[in-house]
Design a protein around this motif. Sequence first.
Motif, PDB file in Angstrom:
ATOM      1  N   GLU A   1       0.825  -1.213   0.000  1.00 21.62           N
ATOM      2  CA  GLU A   1       0.000   0.000   0.000  1.00 21.62           C
ATOM      3  C   GLU A   1       0.857   1.260   0.000  1.00 21.62           C
ATOM      4  O   GLU A   1       0.617   2.220   0.744  1.00 21.62           O
ATOM      5  N   PHE A   2       1.885   1.271  -0.850  1.00 18.64           N
ATOM      6  CA  PHE A   2       2.711   2.458  -1.008  1.00 18.64           C
ATOM      7  C   PHE A   2       1.911   3.548  -1.713  1.00 18.64           C
ATOM      8  O   PHE A   2       0.958   3.277  -2.461  1.00 18.64           O
ATOM      9  N   SER A   3       2.334   4.768  -1.510  1.00 20.01           N
ATOM     10  CA  SER A   3       1.752   5.883  -2.248  1.00 20.01           C
ATOM     11  C   SER A   3       2.312   5.904  -3.663  1.00 20.01           C
ATOM     12  O   SER A   3       3.214   5.127  -4.014  1.00 20.01           O
ATOM     13  N   THR A   4       1.773   6.797  -4.488  1.00 14.86           N
ATOM     14  CA  THR A   4       2.246   6.875  -5.873  1.00 14.86           C
ATOM     15  C   THR A   4       3.718   7.264  -5.927  1.00 14.86           C
ATOM     16  O   THR A   4       4.508   6.694  -6.697  1.00 14.86           O
ATOM     17  N   VAL A   5       4.121   8.217  -5.092  1.00 14.02           N
ATOM     18  CA  VAL A   5       5.521   8.628  -5.069  1.00 14.02           C
ATOM     19  C   VAL A   5       6.400   7.498  -4.557  1.00 14.02           C
ATOM     20  O   VAL A   5       7.493   7.249  -5.091  1.00 14.02           O
ATOM     21  N   GLN A   6       5.938   6.784  -3.570  1.00 14.32           N
ATOM     22  CA  GLN A   6       6.712   5.653  -3.043  1.00 14.32           C
ATOM     23  C   GLN A   6       6.837   4.549  -4.085  1.00 14.32           C
ATOM     24  O   GLN A   6       7.897   3.929  -4.228  1.00 14.32           O
ATOM     25  N   HIS A   7       5.755   4.298  -4.826  1.00 14.92           N
ATOM     26  CA  HIS A   7       5.834   3.335  -5.925  1.00 14.92           C
ATOM     27  C   HIS A   7       6.898   3.755  -6.935  1.00 14.92           C
ATOM     28  O   HIS A   7       7.713   2.935  -7.391  1.00 14.92           O
TER      29      HIS A   7
END
Length: 303
Positions: free
Chosen positions: A97-103
């Motif tokens: 469940e990473f954020s878009t930036v983390q992805h």
Amino acid sequence: MATSVGPTPVGTTPLGLTPAGTTPESERDDEFQEHEKILSPDFLSVAQITDLLTEDAAGVQAKLGMFLKFKNVQTCLKDAIILDYYVSGFLWARGMEFSTVQHSKFMTLLDMLLQNLKTLHMSLEDSLKWLGEVMAEIGPAHLEKNEEWNLFDVKQANAIIDYLQISLFQHYKLYEFMFYFTREEIVIGTEQVIEVVKPVGHPFPDPLEEGISYDIYSTFIEPPPALETETKVLPQEQGPEDSQLETATSDTDLLVGFTIEDVKSALGQVTDDVLISIQSEINEKLQIQEEAFNARIEKLKKA
């Protein structure tokens, strides 16, 4: 409050002052720009990450293959392995469940680790050191400096390291072998000779299982060519004596002087000679056919 008005020694800076041309804000901007160089540029854009987050596993694989321009996944084992490496990493990040930036940063991290191995021939020990340095920059160690730099917390950073341990580092030797060594291509093939059907007018039997060689066919089966009848041309000028001689010869019975028994005996001898000749020829043909069938049966047994 007393202040110092004396000259400042050359090469020193008064306490509490910054060097000429620098301010605390400029130092902070330089540090921020230095941090921005970590894992930049992004491996996948934000729009691509957002598009992939809406797909299932098969859709992620198809779109990642399109984004990364893998065209030979079905036939090239190397492309298939690399694509699987990225797809597995993206699906794992989505499960976290990473954020878009983390992805985006995590996928860039996967790509840089693979590029370090492929282009820089970085060893496993060097890759681990490099990963530690990168995680120190984007991990929780920078909480005290700027909260915007805190891409991953402690739990997420440890999970990333654990994932890389079981996905890339555990199989590091295999990835090295894939990039550094060329596989030997073994081509296995068989050569077959196929006999095509001859034209209709060609004197050759059809290419059936029961077919025989041309020598046997031409010797025993092919009908003999028709004998050309010799035409005899009579002379234009024929005397009366020649005409009378031919008339007399045609009127004479050729069997005069032979009895019925003589004729039967002669006919019987001729008939026996003809039958014996025909029988021997038939026996030879049957023997040849039998040998051909036996040879084919042996060939079928061996097959």
